[in-house]
Design an enzyme around this catalytic site. Structure first.
Site, PDB file in Angstrom:
ATOM      1  N   GLU A   1     -54.519  58.632  52.391  1.00  0.00           N
ATOM      2  CA  GLU A   1     -53.695  59.749  51.564  1.00  0.00           C
ATOM      3  C   GLU A   1     -54.916  60.343  50.469  1.00  0.00           C
ATOM      4  O   GLU A   1     -54.487  61.504  50.300  1.00  0.00           O
ATOM      5  CB  GLU A   1     -52.679  58.893  50.636  1.00  0.00           C
TER       6      GLU A   1
ATOM      7  N   HIS B   1     -57.743  37.834  68.366  1.00  0.00           N
ATOM      8  CA  HIS B   1     -56.666  37.923  69.715  1.00  0.00           C
ATOM      9  C   HIS B   1     -55.721  38.857  69.803  1.00  0.00           C
ATOM     10  O   HIS B   1     -54.705  38.742  70.534  1.00  0.00           O
ATOM     11  CB  HIS B   1     -56.146  36.481  69.505  1.00  0.00           C
TER      12      HIS B   1
ATOM     13  N   LYS C   1     -40.785  65.556  53.162  1.00  0.00           N
ATOM     14  CA  LYS C   1     -39.662  65.399  52.335  1.00  0.00           C
ATOM     15  C   LYS C   1     -38.779  66.597  52.252  1.00  0.00           C
ATOM     16  O   LYS C   1     -37.205  66.336  52.287  1.00  0.00           O
ATOM     17  CB  LYS C   1     -40.093  65.265  50.786  1.00  0.00           C
TER      18      LYS C   1
END
EC number: 5.3.1.9
Length: 567
Positions: free
Chosen positions: A360, A391, A516
């Protein structure tokens, strides 16, 4: 603005570009054979040891990077941040998360006013409230003490505090202080997250902390209203004042919500969300869980790195060195990602927090002055604690794409275990991998070595490791609240250094706004169709088709009925 004003137009940047070819002709096997180089490529502060000798860099590289720092006026930019100048120019704000952990007698100004006394006023209020809460003097609507806390927030109001909480849960001192208590976080607007956050909790013994600076954050406020309904449906409307508090500056909306404004804790515009864990955003819920003294140790650890970052020469400055190496890896060597690999399960939430903090902050395509950038900035951050990651995705790191790695180890385990008859302790087994993996990435394994081991010819290509894969190692002496604060501050400042070098604004986040606004349009459509039968319109064909498919299935509950999750 002319491109010459960008950092890429400087002679120092061009010198590094010219230097790339020489580095690409080297191999870490050869670079690591130089003991003097390896010794020089270290830095230490208060027992934290950084070894960056496995970076694809030489002493000459570091000299050129330090000259680039001078060309970017890094020292001047750091000083401007600490002095409260409005370096977040697009929002006309200071950037003063360092003030949140500064000593009481420090002087750090914003708009000509020392903000430290106000910071400590809020911390003193948190200390007093948390002591009242933890002593059992603060009781709920039915007279029972509150032992459970649900902190409602999203983004920086969630990831940072969750990282610190997870790191402290198994620290012996912090765990002792948290006995008999629970701290949970609710972030996602998905009702499943609500269900998980209140599973097996009793409203009678639960306090909800609503974290929203403006008290208008859509996801947070919907979740807050949901938990308010959970409390009211069980205890009645009068219970809200006893079971909900806020971290906000909008006292009007706090009061309208039903929370006593006296139980609202402030933070400031000069605190960015992703840098807010040291404000009431993190300090309040963490103090309710662990007590203020533990949290103060965390703040002191962060402050110690602030001092190191501000005062130490760049040659031995851990955040500066890390930031410069990231610029080198991203903008010159062309590596777009970074793996954050803590060999400590207590740090399992570090990578998600740094992912937000870094991506960000530095995911920008224009300079701070609005000029288009002609070079890459920012990294794709991801990670998992060792040895779990070995793994999972280490296969790609060893034999696929080149991804610079941060290995983070701890000398002393929070929870030591040693079994009689075992060769090593559990922690030594973990750390065996911490020390081995960077060498495996650096040296690799050649076909000649495989031939000498009599590996079948058809498997030679599959078992060959090219090596020459960069990493760095950060070794912490222990993992108490103090070191957790130090680690947080190291990454905060490292990311700022990258932005300062690139000439971008690491403290705004306009990229989150477009989605948004489009979601608001969709929200209106969903309401109109559900409640009034309005057809889907105003969207492209793809979105219209997806919405039609979604709306074709009627919800199991009418919109005019309140339903709370049950798990």
């Amino acid at each position: 603005m002319a491109s010459a004003a960008l950092i890429c137009g400087t002679e120092q940047w061009k010198a590094l570009q010219a230097h790339v070819g020489a580095i690409q002709k080297t191999h870490l096997r050869d670079l690591m054979a130089d003991a003097d180089r390896c010794k020089a490529m270290t830095a230490e502060y208060e027992g934290i040891f950084l070894d960056y000798s496995r970076q694809q860099a030489t002493g000459e590289t570091m000299e050129k990077l330090l000259k680039l720092a001078d060309a970017a006026k890094l020292k001047e930019k750091i000083e401007k941040m600490f002095k409260g100048e409005k370096i977040n120019s697009t929002e006309n704000r200071s950037v003063l998360h360092v003030a949140l952990r500064a000593p009481r007698d420090a002087v750090i100004n914003s708009d000509g006013v020392n903000v430290v006394p106000e910071v400590w006023s809020v911390k003193d209020k948190i200390k007093q409230f948390s002591e009242t809460f933890r002593s059992g003097s603060w009781v709920g609507a039915t007279g029972k003490p509150l032992t459970n806390v649900v902190s409602v927030g999203i983004g920086g109001s969630f990831l940072g505090p969750l990282f610190v909480h997870t790191a402290l849960q198994t620290d012996p001192e912090a765990a002792e202080c948290a006995k008999g208590r629970q701290l949970r976080f609710l972030a996602n607007v998905d009702p499943v997250d609500v269900a998980r956050s209140i599973k097996d909790l009793d409203p009678e013994t639960t306090l909800v902390v609503v974290v929203s600076k403006t008290f208008t954050t859509a996801e947070t406020m919907l979740n807050a209203r949901t938990l308010k309904e959970w409390i009211v449906s069980s205890l009645g409307p009068q219970a809200v004042a006893k079971h909900m508090i806020a971290v906000s500056t909008n006292l009007k909306l706090v009061k309208e919500f039903g929370i006593d404004p006296n139980n609202a804790f402030a933070f400031w515009d000069w605190v960015g969300g992703r840098y807010s864990v040291c404000s009431a955003v993190g300090v309040l819920p963490l103090s309710l869980q662990y007590g203020f003294p533990i949290v103060q140790k965390f703040l002191e650890g962060a402050s110690s790195i602030d001092n190191h970052f501000y005062s130490s020469s760049f040659e031995k400055n851990i955040p500066v060195l890390l930031g410069l190496l990231s610029v080198w890896n991203v903008s010159f060597l062309g590596y777009p990602a970074r793996a954050i690999l803590p060999y400590s399960q207590a740090l399992e939430k570090l990578a998600p927090h740094i992912q937000q903090l870094s991506m960000e902050s530095n995911g920008k395509g224009v300079s701070i002055d609005g000029a288009q950038l002609s070079f890459e900035t920012g990294e794709i951050d991801f990670g998992e604690p060792g040895t779990n990651g070995q793994h999972s995705f280490y296969q790609l790191i060893h034999q696929g794409r080149v991804i610079p790695c941060d290995f983070i180890g701890v000398v002393k385990s929070q929870q030591p275990v040693y079994l009689k008859g075992e060769t090593v302790s559990n922690h030594d087994e973990l750390m065996s991998n911490f020390f081995a993996q960077p060498d495996a990435l650096a040296y690799g394994k050649t076909p000649e070595q495989l031939h000498s081991e009599k590996v079948p010819e058809n498997l030679i290509p599959h078992k060959t490791f090219k090596g020459n894969r960069p990493s760095l190692s950060l070794l912490l002496p222990t993992l108490s609240a103090y070191e957790v604060g130090q680690l947080l501050s190291i990454y905060e400042h490292r990311i700022a250094v990258q932005g300062f070098i690139w000439g971008i604004n690491s403290f705004d986040q306009w990229g989150v706004e477009l989605g948004k606004s489009l979601a608001s349009q969709v929200r209106k459509q969903l309401h109109g169709t559900r409640m009034e039968g309005k057809p889907v319109e105003g969207f492209n064909h793809s979105t219209s088709s997806l919405l039609a498919r979604y709306l074709a299935v009627k919800p199991s509950t009418p919109y005019d009925t309140t339903v709370l999750p049950k798990v």
